[in-house]
Design a protein around this motif. Structure first.
Motif, PDB file in Angstrom:
ATOM      1  N   MET A 295      40.642  51.050  40.596  1.00  0.00           N
ATOM      2  CA  MET A 295      40.098  49.642  41.143  1.00  0.00           C
ATOM      3  C   MET A 295      38.993  49.146  40.410  1.00  0.00           C
ATOM      4  N   ARG A 296      38.349  50.094  39.375  1.00  0.00           N
ATOM      5  CA  ARG A 296      37.147  50.045  38.541  1.00  0.00           C
ATOM      6  C   ARG A 296      37.578  50.356  37.298  1.00  0.00           C
ATOM      7  N   GLN A 297      38.851  50.364  36.867  1.00  0.00           N
ATOM      8  CA  GLN A 297      39.381  50.797  35.498  1.00  0.00           C
ATOM      9  C   GLN A 297      40.170  49.646  35.152  1.00  0.00           C
ATOM     10  N   ARG A 298      40.263  49.389  33.723  1.00  0.00           N
ATOM     11  CA  ARG A 298      41.257  48.673  33.129  1.00  0.00           C
ATOM     12  C   ARG A 298      41.901  49.276  31.993  1.00  0.00           C
ATOM     13  N   LEU A 299      42.929  48.716  31.445  1.00  0.00           N
ATOM     14  CA  LEU A 299      43.477  49.230  30.520  1.00  0.00           C
ATOM     15  C   LEU A 299      42.685  48.957  28.972  1.00  0.00           C
ATOM     16  N   SER A 300      42.855  49.898  27.932  1.00  0.00           N
ATOM     17  CA  SER A 300      42.351  49.873  26.749  1.00  0.00           C
ATOM     18  C   SER A 300      43.293  48.829  25.938  1.00  0.00           C
ATOM     19  N   GLU A 346      52.430  35.044  38.755  1.00  0.00           N
ATOM     20  CA  GLU A 346      51.235  35.014  38.004  1.00  0.00           C
ATOM     21  C   GLU A 346      50.827  36.383  37.390  1.00  0.00           C
ATOM     22  N   PRO A 347      51.371  36.578  36.038  1.00  0.00           N
ATOM     23  CA  PRO A 347      50.981  38.065  35.565  1.00  0.00           C
ATOM     24  C   PRO A 347      49.267  38.520  35.806  1.00  0.00           C
ATOM     25  N   LEU A 348      49.143  39.840  36.196  1.00  0.00           N
ATOM     26  CA  LEU A 348      47.598  40.148  36.214  1.00  0.00           C
ATOM     27  C   LEU A 348      47.298  40.387  34.853  1.00  0.00           C
ATOM     28  N   PRO A 349      46.095  39.764  34.337  1.00  0.00           N
ATOM     29  CA  PRO A 349      45.781  39.843  32.989  1.00  0.00           C
ATOM     30  C   PRO A 349      45.112  41.189  32.797  1.00  0.00           C
ATOM     31  N   PRO A 353      40.477  45.253  35.605  1.00  0.00           N
ATOM     32  CA  PRO A 353      41.290  46.148  36.485  1.00  0.00           C
ATOM     33  C   PRO A 353      42.503  45.393  37.249  1.00  0.00           C
ATOM     34  N   LEU A 354      43.583  45.904  37.353  1.00  0.00           N
ATOM     35  CA  LEU A 354      44.811  45.198  37.932  1.00  0.00           C
ATOM     36  C   LEU A 354      45.184  45.116  39.449  1.00  0.00           C
ATOM     37  N   TRP A 355      44.301  44.433  39.821  1.00  0.00           N
ATOM     38  CA  TRP A 355      44.241  44.185  41.207  1.00  0.00           C
ATOM     39  C   TRP A 355      43.860  42.961  41.902  1.00  0.00           C
ATOM     40  N   ARG A 356      43.968  42.615  43.202  1.00  0.00           N
ATOM     41  CA  ARG A 356      43.508  41.339  43.660  1.00  0.00           C
ATOM     42  C   ARG A 356      43.566  41.589  45.070  1.00  0.00           C
ATOM     43  N   LEU A 357      42.626  40.734  45.681  1.00  0.00           N
ATOM     44  CA  LEU A 357      42.694  40.529  47.312  1.00  0.00           C
ATOM     45  C   LEU A 357      42.583  39.133  47.495  1.00  0.00           C
ATOM     46  N   ILE A 358      43.577  38.335  48.323  1.00  0.00           N
ATOM     47  CA  ILE A 358      43.195  36.909  48.484  1.00  0.00           C
ATOM     48  C   ILE A 358      43.176  36.612  50.108  1.00  0.00           C
ATOM     49  N   ALA A 359      42.069  36.368  50.540  1.00  0.00           N
ATOM     50  CA  ALA A 359      42.173  35.904  51.992  1.00  0.00           C
ATOM     51  C   ALA A 359      42.710  34.453  52.091  1.00  0.00           C
ATOM     52  N   VAL A 360      43.313  34.199  52.912  1.00  0.00           N
ATOM     53  CA  VAL A 360      44.140  33.226  53.155  1.00  0.00           C
ATOM     54  C   VAL A 360      43.826  32.319  54.410  1.00  0.00           C
ATOM     55  N   ARG A 361      43.117  31.229  54.345  1.00  0.00           N
ATOM     56  CA  ARG A 361      42.771  30.632  55.672  1.00  0.00           C
ATOM     57  C   ARG A 361      43.901  29.318  55.721  1.00  0.00           C
ATOM     58  N   GLY A 362      43.834  28.863  57.130  1.00  0.00           N
ATOM     59  CA  GLY A 362      44.797  27.711  57.093  1.00  0.00           C
ATOM     60  C   GLY A 362      46.289  28.024  57.429  1.00  0.00           C
ATOM     61  N   TYR A 363      46.520  29.144  57.719  1.00  0.00           N
ATOM     62  CA  TYR A 363      47.881  29.776  57.992  1.00  0.00           C
ATOM     63  C   TYR A 363      48.318  29.661  59.531  1.00  0.00           C
ATOM     64  N   ALA A 364      47.438  30.154  60.336  1.00  0.00           N
ATOM     65  CA  ALA A 364      47.345  30.018  61.931  1.00  0.00           C
ATOM     66  C   ALA A 364      46.101  30.037  62.615  1.00  0.00           C
ATOM     67  N   ALA A 365      46.151  29.456  63.752  1.00  0.00           N
ATOM     68  CA  ALA A 365      44.763  29.292  64.318  1.00  0.00           C
ATOM     69  C   ALA A 365      44.205  30.735  64.739  1.00  0.00           C
ATOM     70  N   ASP A 366      45.074  31.456  65.089  1.00  0.00           N
ATOM     71  CA  ASP A 366      44.654  32.830  65.514  1.00  0.00           C
ATOM     72  C   ASP A 366      45.052  33.975  64.781  1.00  0.00           C
ATOM     73  N   HIS A 375      49.051  46.135  40.231  1.00  0.00           N
ATOM     74  CA  HIS A 375      50.045  46.411  39.301  1.00  0.00           C
ATOM     75  C   HIS A 375      50.797  47.433  39.531  1.00  0.00           C
ATOM     76  N   HIS A 376      52.141  47.438  39.076  1.00  0.00           N
ATOM     77  CA  HIS A 376      53.029  48.674  39.397  1.00  0.00           C
ATOM     78  C   HIS A 376      52.499  49.892  38.610  1.00  0.00           C
ATOM     79  N   ALA A 377      51.896  49.661  37.359  1.00  0.00           N
ATOM     80  CA  ALA A 377      51.131  50.566  36.524  1.00  0.00           C
ATOM     81  C   ALA A 377      50.172  51.548  36.989  1.00  0.00           C
ATOM     82  N   VAL A 378      49.705  50.945  38.251  1.00  0.00           N
ATOM     83  CA  VAL A 378      48.363  51.360  38.956  1.00  0.00           C
ATOM     84  C   VAL A 378      48.980  52.339  40.222  1.00  0.00           C
ATOM     85  N   ALA A 379      49.953  51.983  40.894  1.00  0.00           N
ATOM     86  CA  ALA A 379      50.583  52.634  41.957  1.00  0.00           C
ATOM     87  C   ALA A 379      51.801  52.323  42.442  1.00  0.00           C
TER      88      ALA A 379
END
Length: 660
Positions: A295-300, A346-349, A353-366, A375-379
């Protein structure tokens, strides 16, 4: 294994002690084997080589062995001490060094042990190919054999070890071991006094081996050269570990603009809408980043004939890696599914590092949704779960493992089976569709699925496969041929497997697609999977090909191989059943309610289904190309109908039909 145990392994816990002892015995046995080589002309060659070394030393005016030997022979007490130093201290210092590293510095132990093993292997190779007789055994050179003169107990040449190889002067193992100890003390960051003691031990050993006439001074040069070569060679695996492994590079090769290869999960949190914010998620990741290297490494930078490396990327773009998205009103499942599908497309550039975390608001009140992509190359799938659990507050979660013994015969049988497995008959091509894939998730009670499996004498995976095929026949035109070939990933992780990397093997299964009762289809599927999934031979063979065989392929050939076997030419769908987890997990302080797997499709294989058992529920994630099914939600509802029919014991024949 628990997450805490996995973390200890990731930090570098020592390998099993019996294995390390076996390695030591193997090295000693190899050393002894050299002495068993046919004598033939070895003795004459060893003496000739020794004389050549001595002549070379005299030409360089460094032949100090004779004066040192003459001086030492005139001091009986010093001679005894020198002989025992020669016989004992190299063993004691090396043994203590290995024990200290194993117990106190496991992070350094593996590399140091590998270096030590290579020192011995290189030395034994020289002993076998270029034997050298010690100067004390060449009578006309005038050396005093202090070992024989003083009868040193336990030294080379005495009755206790009279079987020892007497033609192994070049290089000096005594000096090599001492130099290795001194080098490892420095690399481990030992105190100055300890490092000075190590350096003094090297100097004393050099003086002793020369004064006792056990070695020439050039043997010291050989010892230093061997240690240097071993340290360089031992460092190569450490550098190679940064190379992307073939099973991981596989998913870099098969990625395309139409089929990005990132996987992950749609995590549902019991939290008021928006209560878990991006800043809180980022703080969680920052706190645990040291234990998650990928999570703190990228591809050369890519190179045609060399696999890329994982390189440190300290300046993470946190605004990209951890973000927040607000769904347009009215939110809900449909809007959330559209967001996940867009993120999948959307391909990961690869410049970060090949990961993302997206917090989604507006889905439901509770509720708050979090999309975790990697990326599958990571795990692989379980690797992503392991990463997620490292980020979460788990209180200790047992991750499922599936240890598979290394059975050469079973692997060989599996290789024959894989070679004999024919590819599916070519079906009419699926017309390309301009639309992007769709995603949907649903859940069913896991006990109900297990009940269906027990009642029909099948496994949960068989029930899932039946739901997929039956759902396809109800939700759309269905497969063009009489069967649907599905790639079923099977876990090969052990208790010591790190979270990063791919540790699965895919087995192909042909599923019946004709009109029939779902109970009948389930029986046929169980018969097909019983031959392919339960014996384990194909799993072992697939893992062998992915991990071992592809290592010898140049990267361009490996990439071509990956593209030829992964996708529509070999299968039409991926269906992954991840082992269930029963645990209370919180992320950023919010309880996790559900986790729907996000599985990538492959080129020409427009369907990917993931199932994850979670606290008594079976969470599904379905990704499908519109060329096969117009909408993933429609397929999910059709799969639910199949599961309901199997649960109720219905036996009526179902013909392919669209769901309104």
């Amino acid at each position: 294994m628990t997450v805490e145990t996995s973390a200890r392994h990731a930090r570098g816990a020592g390998p099993p002690l019996p294995r390390e002892l076996a390695l030591g015995l193997a090295l000693f046995a190899l050393y002894c084997l050299v002495d068993l080589l046919p004598a033939g002309g070895r003795t004459e060659a060893a003496e000739a080589n020794a004389r050549a070394l001595y002549a070379w030393e005299r030409s360089l005016h460094i032949d100090l062995e004779r004066p040192l030997n003459t001086w030492l022979a005139g001091h009986d007490t010093l001679t005894v001490l020198a002989d025992y130093e020669y016989a004992v201290t190299y063993l004691v210092s090396t043994g203590l060094m290995l024990a200290w590293l194993y117990l106190r510095r496991p992070d350094r132990y593996r590399a140091a042990r590998t270096c030590f093993a290579l020192v011995n292997l290189f030395s034994v190779a020289v002993f076998a190919l270029w034997p050298v007789m010690p100067p004390r055994l060449i009578a006309d050179l005038g050396f005093v054999d202090t070992v024989v003169a003083e009868g040193t107990w336990g030294s080379w040449g005495t009755p206790l070890v009279d079987h020892a190889n007497q033609l192994a002067a070049m290089p000096s193992l005594h000096v090599a071991w001492a130099v290795w100890v001194s080098a490892e003390l420095a690399r481990a960051g030992a105190g100055r006094a300890t490092q000075a003691a190590g350096a003094l031990h090297v100097l004393v050993t050099v003086l002793v081996i020369a004064a006792t006439a056990n070695h020439f001074l050039l043997d010291v040069v050989g010892a230093v050269a061997v240690v240097g070569a071993a340290m360089w060679a031992a460092g190569r695996p450490a550098r190679a570990r940064r190379r992307v492994r073939p099973p991981d590079a596989f998913f870099l090769a098969v990625e395309s603009a139409r089929a990005p290869q990132h996987i992950g999960g749609l995590i549902m949190l019991d939290a008021p809408d928006g209560s878990v914010r991006a800043a809180e998620l980022a703080a969680v990741v920052r706190a645990r980043l040291d234990g998650l290297p990928r999570m703190r490494q990228r591809l050369s930078a890519p190179a045609r004939f060399r696999r890329p490396r994982w390189v440190d990327h300290p300046d993470l773009d946190w605004d990209w890696h951890v973000t927040a998205v607000t769904l347009p009103p009215p939110g809900g499942d449909e809007r959330l599914a559209e967001l996940v599908a867009a993120l999948q497309d959307e391909p990961l550039p690869r410049d970060r590092p090949l990961w993302r975390l997206i917090a989604v608001r507006g889905y439901a009140a509770d509720r708050t949704a979090v999309v975790f992509l990697m990326h599958h190359a990571v795990a692989d799938g379980m690797g992503v779960i392991a990463h997620a659990l490292r980020l979460a507050d788990t209180g200790g979660v047992d991750l499922p493992t599936a240890p598979r013994p290394r059975n050469p015969l079973a692997t060989a049988i599996g290789l024959v089976q894989l070679a004999a497995d024919r590819r599916p008959r070519k079906a009419p091509p699926v017309e390309p569709h301009p639309g992007r894939r769709s995603f949907a998730g649903f859940r069913v009670p896991l006990p109900e699925v297990r009940h269906v499996a027990r009642r029909h004498g099948v496994r949960v995976t068989d029930v899932i496969l039946c739901a997929v095929v039956g759902g396809l026949l109800r939700a759309g035109p269905g497969p063009a041929g009489p069967t649907l070939r599905v790639a079923v990933p099977l876990m090969t992780r052990t208790a010591r497997t790190p979270p990063e990397g791919n540790h699965t093997a895919a087995v192909m299964v042909d599923l019946p697609c004709g009109p029939m009762a779902e109970a009948e289809r389930l029986g046929l599927i169980a018969a097909a999977t019983g031959k392919r999934l339960r014996t384990g031979t194909r799993v072992l063979a697939s893992a062998f090909v992915m991990r071992r065989l592809t290592r010898v392929l140049p990267p361009p050939v490996h990439a071509a191989f990956a593209r030829s076997v992964y996708g529509g030419r070999s299968f039409q769908a991926v269906v992954s059943n991840l082992p269930g987890l029963d645990a209370t997990v919180t992320l950023a302080g919010a309880p996790v309610l559900a986790a729907h797997p996000i599985v990538p499709t492959a080129k020409g294989a427009p369907l990917a289904v993931g199932a994850l058992g979670w606290n008594g529920e079976l969470d599904f994630g379905v990704s499908v190309d519109p060329a096969l099914v117009a909408d993933a939600g429609t397929l999910c509802r059709a799969m639910t109908d199949v599961l309901r029919e199997l649960s109720s014991g219905g036996t009526g024949t179902r013909t392919p039909a669209h769901v309104a």
